[in-house]
Design an enzyme around this catalytic site. Sequence first.
Site, mmCIF file in Angstrom:
data_model
loop_
_atom_site.group_PDB
_atom_site.id
_atom_site.type_symbol
_atom_site.label_atom_id
_atom_site.label_comp_id
_atom_site.label_asym_id
_atom_site.label_seq_id
_atom_site.Cartn_x
_atom_site.Cartn_y
_atom_site.Cartn_z
ATOM 1 N N ASP A 62 0.879 -1.211 0.008
ATOM 2 C CA ASP A 62 -0.037 -0.213 0.001
ATOM 3 C C ASP A 62 0.976 1.144 -0.132
ATOM 4 O O ASP A 62 2.099 1.223 0.229
ATOM 5 C CB ASP A 62 -0.931 -0.020 1.251
ATOM 6 N N GLU A 65 -10.007 -1.046 5.283
ATOM 7 C CA GLU A 65 -10.585 -0.781 6.575
ATOM 8 C C GLU A 65 -12.053 -1.527 7.020
ATOM 9 O O GLU A 65 -12.235 -2.102 5.930
ATOM 10 C CB GLU A 65 -10.942 0.723 6.751
HETATM 11 C C1 F6R Z 1 1.156 -1.628 6.396
HETATM 12 C C2 F6R Z 1 -0.187 -2.085 6.293
HETATM 13 C C3 F6R Z 1 -1.212 -1.943 7.404
HETATM 14 C C4 F6R Z 1 -0.397 -2.208 8.703
HETATM 15 C C5 F6R Z 1 -1.017 -2.210 10.096
HETATM 16 C C6 F6R Z 1 -0.400 -2.459 11.245
HETATM 17 O O1 F6R Z 1 1.844 -1.709 4.977
HETATM 18 O O2 F6R Z 1 -0.798 -2.276 5.264
HETATM 19 O O3 F6R Z 1 -2.249 -2.844 7.265
HETATM 20 O O4 F6R Z 1 0.168 -3.692 8.506
HETATM 21 O O5 F6R Z 1 -1.600 -0.961 10.124
HETATM 22 O O6 F6R Z 1 0.631 -1.836 11.507
HETATM 23 P P1 F6R Z 1 1.755 -1.731 12.572
HETATM 24 O O7 F6R Z 1 2.668 -2.866 12.171
HETATM 25 O O8 F6R Z 1 2.534 -0.566 12.420
HETATM 26 O O9 F6R Z 1 1.093 -2.058 13.939
#
Ligand code: F6R
Length: 261
Positions: A68, A144
């Site tokens: 993303d 989401e």
């Molecule tokens: C990142 C992504 C998000 C993260 C998620 C968790 O490329 O696609 O889905 O994996 O927001 O983020 P962290 O690892 O920072 O808790």
Amino acid sequence: MEVVPLRSGSEVAALAADVVEAVVRSAASPVLGLATGSTPLPTYRELVRRHEAGVGPSYDGVRCFNLDEYVGLPAGHPESYRATIARELTDALGIPADRVHGPDPTPEGLPTAGSRYEDALVAAGGVDVQVLGIGTDGHLAFNEPGSSLGSLTRLKTLTDETRHDNARFFGSIDEVPRHVLTQGLATILRARHLLLLATGSAKADALGAAVEGPLTASCPASVLQLHPHVTVLCDPGAAEGLVRREHYRAVYDAKPAWQGL
Ligand code: F6R
């Protein structure tokens, strides 16, 4: 789905690095799918450490596709996912920038960015292993809650919860972009192996819902239940949300070594 409750975040990183390296060693033309965020960083550091120690595989010919990207950041912004992946992983592994792909967030490219990214993924032969994290609201990539389980790469709007979670990477929540380009849930399901990493008790509820709850767009990560080859690596904090965690660990401990992950 194989769930592997591990003893620490460093065990998660080591095993995840093993999985990625095994794909790089065995695939004829390896394609890696890369998530950003905090969770995969210890895995990326472990891959870099092994590479620099001369015990990792050759990354010649490896291609990468980012999961993303933020929309609205100036080109080269350090928190853009293209810059983050280059800084945290691919530059150190010697993978040239033209082999690391991401959806195009430029204003002129935005209207066609989703379909062009889908075409690029197909042209590359698909992703061999897709590294994933999970949001506290159950998001997968930036799909989401409410995202279609059949979605493809497209523009999405972040929830306030996700913008709040990601404010730690920026000066304040106001600097976190509202819009993103993200692989869709159906895009992610096309990868041959999905490797979900979850660490910390803040992820416990989301992980429990994704793995043991109903298949629902209200928890986008529950779409993983549809994929034939998913590995979930979690630390004790994230595993707190899993009712069957002791069973998952017993299955892993009793597994024949030849099965691998
Ligand atoms: C990142 C992504 C998000 C993260 C998620 C968790 O490329 O696609 O889905 O994996 O927001 O983020 P962290 O690892 O920072 O808790």
